[in-house]
Design a protein around this motif. Structure first.
Motif, PDB file in Angstrom:
ATOM      1  N   SER A 610       0.837  -1.205   0.000  1.00 30.54           N
ATOM      2  CA  SER A 610       0.000   0.000   0.000  1.00 30.54           C
ATOM      3  C   SER A 610       0.869   1.252   0.000  1.00 30.54           C
ATOM      4  CB  SER A 610      -0.940   0.001   1.212  1.00 30.54           C
ATOM      5  OG  SER A 610      -0.202   0.105   2.412  1.00 30.54           O
ATOM      6  N   CYS A 611       2.030   1.192   0.659  1.00 30.13           N
ATOM      7  CA  CYS A 611       2.941   2.339   0.649  1.00 30.13           C
ATOM      8  C   CYS A 611       3.533   2.552  -0.738  1.00 30.13           C
ATOM      9  CB  CYS A 611       4.044   2.141   1.682  1.00 30.13           C
ATOM     10  SG  CYS A 611       3.481   2.256   3.398  1.00 30.13           S
ATOM     11  N   GLU A 612       3.802   1.477  -1.447  1.00 33.44           N
ATOM     12  CA  GLU A 612       4.297   1.603  -2.821  1.00 33.44           C
ATOM     13  C   GLU A 612       3.235   2.230  -3.716  1.00 33.44           C
ATOM     14  OE1 GLU A 612       5.343  -2.393  -3.701  1.00 33.44           O
ATOM     15  OE2 GLU A 612       7.376  -2.230  -2.868  1.00 33.44           O
ATOM     16  N   ALA A 649      -1.704   5.607   2.087  1.00 30.31           N
ATOM     17  CA  ALA A 649      -1.369   4.190   2.257  1.00 30.31           C
ATOM     18  C   ALA A 649      -2.244   3.552   3.323  1.00 30.31           C
ATOM     19  CB  ALA A 649       0.107   4.049   2.623  1.00 30.31           C
ATOM     20  N   ARG A 650      -2.532   4.303   4.399  1.00 32.74           N
ATOM     21  CA  ARG A 650      -3.390   3.799   5.476  1.00 32.74           C
ATOM     22  C   ARG A 650      -4.796   3.503   4.958  1.00 32.74           C
ATOM     23  NH1 ARG A 650      -3.686   7.576  10.634  1.00 32.74           N
ATOM     24  NH2 ARG A 650      -4.546   8.985   9.050  1.00 32.74           N
ATOM     25  N   ALA A 651      -5.250   4.296   3.999  1.00 31.36           N
ATOM     26  CA  ALA A 651      -6.569   4.052   3.410  1.00 31.36           C
ATOM     27  C   ALA A 651      -6.540   2.883   2.436  1.00 31.36           C
ATOM     28  CB  ALA A 651      -7.059   5.310   2.710  1.00 31.36           C
ATOM     29  N   LEU A 652      -5.489   2.801   1.615  1.00 36.60           N
ATOM     30  CA  LEU A 652      -5.432   1.756   0.593  1.00 36.60           C
ATOM     31  C   LEU A 652      -5.227   0.367   1.170  1.00 36.60           C
ATOM     32  CD1 LEU A 652      -3.273   3.548  -2.142  1.00 36.60           C
ATOM     33  CD2 LEU A 652      -5.762   3.248  -2.083  1.00 36.60           C
ATOM     34  N   VAL A 653      -4.540   0.265   2.317  1.00 35.87           N
ATOM     35  CA  VAL A 653      -4.258  -1.045   2.892  1.00 35.87           C
ATOM     36  C   VAL A 653      -5.532  -1.749   3.323  1.00 35.87           C
ATOM     37  CG1 VAL A 653      -3.992  -0.392   5.317  1.00 35.87           C
ATOM     38  CG2 VAL A 653      -2.582  -2.235   4.368  1.00 35.87           C
TER      39      VAL A 653
END
Length: 787
Positions: A610-612, A649-653
């Motif tokens: 997710s960070c990527e 990233a916190r949302a996408l994970v």
């Protein structure tokens, strides 16, 4: 005559008649036989030592007090009834004290083998009971405002129950002691042993003195000293175990109170935090809970210890001389009157103190959390002075408390001294008249001093409890407060498609209920569709996001997800399916890994993925601890762009079905924004997206654009469709924005001034035309509404 007046008159007449008949009966039985002469002869041959007619006269005082409520209603001031409770309580205590006083007078001239007659004994008992009935009737009936006088609204519906609030709070505070029953049983057991041993100390002290004075015998002296030594050792051991048990119980009680308060706070709706400052709430959680746990547990310990010692002392005193004991009991009600008056006032002052402390803590929390802003405007002295002003308010309230406490101590110490003087005089009188042994007078005086100390400490217990009540009122208010948004929904479908519908939504914030934000707003987001909300500041874009996040409830209309009202979904389930990236993302003072994984249980590989996707992996790996790097309080160790990418990233994970982007890329540079947007759009996998943006490059990629102005939908369509309508609001604003961006090109100087309605973000012309509908929209509000 109103029903309230008639009811008060009826009850006053019934109680006063009953009281009059009982007093008349006992006056007729003065010498043990029923005779009218027993009543009349007491007027002609009156003596305080032989007559009870003075008790009969107290009946008229009680009758007058029973008719006060009817008189108050006749003069139409029923709201003043509650203010009479304290005077009635004091009057009742003083009437109670009349019975033991009269008992001493009546028995003064009796011979040792003589007893009071039945009539006089019954009269004394009835006078005592009638005083209790007087106070009880006022508490339960007379002091309550009739329902016809109560305004039935949510603020006053519990008005008649407020007089009991203090005692209800004390009882509730004591419930925390009940939770820690194991440690309290241990503490109470050792406390009982300690108190019992301390009860015998005055008696054997008196025996030691009497032995030295009377017998002058070393064996007798040694025996008394041995007993005193043993009692002292047992008392010391019990005191140590008692203190340790209660100290640990205090800590557990404090944990329980703070946990209950914090649990109550975190379940409150967002509107609660709009109306209450963070510093004030933090003060309740810290200072008030500390006050509650310390004073309640400590005062329970002190109260029970003194109760046991008080009861034991009274038993010994009654055994040594019941006449001399009554002198003490006569004056005790007067001390309780002073304690009651002071305690009520101290309760009010304690609540004011806690409020003042909360306000000063709020200032401190606000300044310390915004230190960068304070420093940038050089307002250190200004904020220090503001904090000092708040501390001065607290000091002024505390000064009033100190003055009140001085008055209470004066009254208490004065009566304590008066009791000792009275006991000395009357005790000497009993010894001289042969009604008491001289060697017992010393022990009695020691018990008297111990009793006085017990009563003083119990008075301080009441003061301490009032301080706890003042601190606990807001704490229990927060614990008991039911949030307006109740998460009772249970709907958990296997899959959320992502269709969003705002259906005739009306909304205004609870703190500004008179200012409507959304007015009959309706639009739909189809599954997998990206919809951009554009409009001027205050038009209601972020309010749509807040409603979809279930932070607030609409005043009218519905917000639906897959055709189901949002409130019917299970709270935890729907917030896993809907992810939000706010305009100002807040990170916790934890590691990057913990921040991205917040609220979900996923593997490290998914966090990295997710960070990527959010273009955050690169800068994370450049830090010393990589994904274990602490981001600092509210993410202060990260730049604005880095914070926003971690939030994305916190949302996408969570792999959400619905993604909400409220200016999610506003803090990114052009290159990072492009990479993040590309990553988001490529990896959404058909998820529904609602984004709020002022940048044209973000808005034009949306499948559908919803133009909102003044809480209403003005236009809906794609970028091309809205531009095709040359007379539409969207097309005019885009044209005005593009013209605003082109004006700086006419100036060659590097420091040339730019138009106030444009924002130069650098890059190509397409990248430059990004400040859409922000300043331009707000400046041209009149032209927008005219079309």
């Amino acid at each position: 005559m109103s029903s309230a007046v008639a009811s008060r008159l009826s009850w006053g007449l019934i109680l006063s008649t009953l009281d009059f008949l009982a007093c008349l009966l006992f006056a007729f039985l003065h010498d043990g036989t029923f005779s009218v002469n027993n009543f009349t002869s007491q007027f002609t041959n009156f003596s305080f030592f032989t007559c009870t007619i003075d008790l009969f006269l107290l009946q008229f005082i009680r009758s007058a007090l029973w008719f006060v409520p009817a008189i108050i209603h006749i003069i139409n001031k029923p709201d003043t009834l509650s203010s009479w409770k304290e005077p009635i309580f004091c009057a009742s205590l003083l009437i109670c004290a009349a019975s033991p006083t009269k008992l001493l007078l009546l028995t003064e001239r009796l011979k040792p083998d003589e007893f009071l007659t039945f009539g006089d004994t019954a009269f004394l008992i009835w006078n005592f009971l009638a005083a209790i009935i007087l106070d009880s009737s006022w508490n339960r009936y007379f002091s309550r405002t009739p329902s016809s006088y109560i305004i039935l609204d949510e603020d006053n519906e519990d008005l008649e129950h407020r007089p009991k609030e203090t005692f209800e709070l004390i009882f509730r505070l004591l419930q925390y002691c009940k939770r820690e029953w194991l440690w309290h049983i241990s503490g109470f057991s050792w406390l009982f042993i300690y108190s019992v041993t301390r009860i015998f100390v005055p008696y054997y002290t008196g025996q030691v003195i009497a032995t030295v004075v009377a017998t002058k015998s070393y064996p007798a002296l040694s025996n008394a000293v041995y007993i005193m030594t043993f009692i002292s050792l047992v008392s010391a051991v019990a005191a140590g175990f008692r203190g340790g048990s209660f100290e640990y119980a205090y800590a557990r009680i404090q944990r329980s109170i703070r946990y209950d308060l914090f649990s109550g706070l975190v379940r409150q709706d967002v509107a609660f935090y709009d109306a209450h400052k963070t510093g004030e709430i933090t003060s309740r959680l810290a200072a008030d809970c500390q006050t509650m746990s310390d004073t309640v547990a400590l005062n329970v310990n002190v109260f029970l210890r003194n109760c046991v010692m008080l009861l034991g002392s009274m038993i010994f005193m009654m055994k040594l001389s019941w006449r001399l004991s009554l002198v003490t009991f006569i004056l005790v009600p007067i001390i309780f009157v002073a304690s009651k008056i002071f305690g009520t006032y101290y309760d009010l002052l304690s609540e004011r103190t806690q409020d003042a402390v909360a306000e000063s803590n709020d200032v401190a929390e606000e300044v310390l959390s915004t230190m960068r802003t304070v420093r940038s405007f050089a307002c250190e002295k200004v904020e220090a002075d503001r904090f000092y002003d708040k501390l001065t308010v607290t000091l002024n309230v505390t000064r009033t408390k100190a003055i009140a406490y001085v008055g209470f101590l004066w009254v208490s110490e004065l009566f304590q001294s008066f009791i000792i003087v009275a006991v000395l005089w009357y005790g000497g009188h009993l010894v001289l008249t042969g009604k008491m042994k001289a060697d017992l007078l010393v022990s009695f005086l020691l018990y008297q001093m111990q009793l006085g100390d017990n009563l003083r400490q119990m008075g301080e217990v009441w003061t301490g409890l009032m301080q706890s009540v003042g601190a606990s009122r807001k704490v229990f208010e927060y614990i008991d407060r039911e949030p307006q948004i109740q998460h009772h929904g249970e709907y958990q479908p296997e899959n959320v498609v992502g269709k969003i519908e705002f259906r005739n939504v009306h909304f205004s914030y609870p703190t500004r209920s008179d200012q409507p934000i959304l007015r009959d707003l309706s639009f739909t987001v189809e599954p997998g569709e990206t919809v951009a909300l554009v409009g001027p500041s205050g038009s209601g874009k972020s309010s749509c996001i807040a409603l979809l996040e279930n932070f607030y409830l609409p005043n009218a209309g519905q917000v639906l997800v897959d055709g189901v009202p949002l409130e019917e979904y299970e709270h935890h389930y729907i917030h896993k399916k809907i992810a939000l990236v706010g305009q100002e993302p807040v990170l916790f003072a934890r590691s990057v890994m913990e921040n991205v994984r917040y609220g979900v249980d996923v593997q490290d590989t998914e966090v990295i993925k997710s960070c990527e996707m959010a273009n955050a992996h690169g800068f994370i790996m450049q830090t010393t601890l990589k994904y274990e790097t602490n981001v600092g309080e509210k993410g202060t160790q990260m730049s604005g762009g880095q914070k926003q990418r971690i939030a994305i990233a916190r949302a996408l994970v969570r792999e959400p079905a619905i993604l909400l982007l409220d200016e999610a890329t506003s803090a990114l540079d052009t290159e990072s924004e492009h990479v993040v947007q590309e990553a988001i759009y490529k990896n959404l996998g058909g998820k529904s997206v609602i984004l709020i943006a002022h940048r044209l490059s973000t808005v034009e990629k949306a499948d559908k654009i919803v133009v909102i102005s003044k809480g209403k939908v003005e236009q809906i369509g794609s970028h091309e469709q809205l531009l095709a309508d040359k007379e539409g609001t969207y097309a005019k604003l885009v044209q005005r924005q593009m013209m605003g961006e082109q004006k700086p090109k006419k100036n060659n100087g590097a420091n040339s001034k730019r138009p106030a309605n444009s924002i130069n973000v650098g890059g190509t012309s397409q990248g430059n035309a990004m400040s859409l509908l922000s300043t331009s929209f707000s400046q041209s509000a009149s032209s927008v509404t005219s079309h």
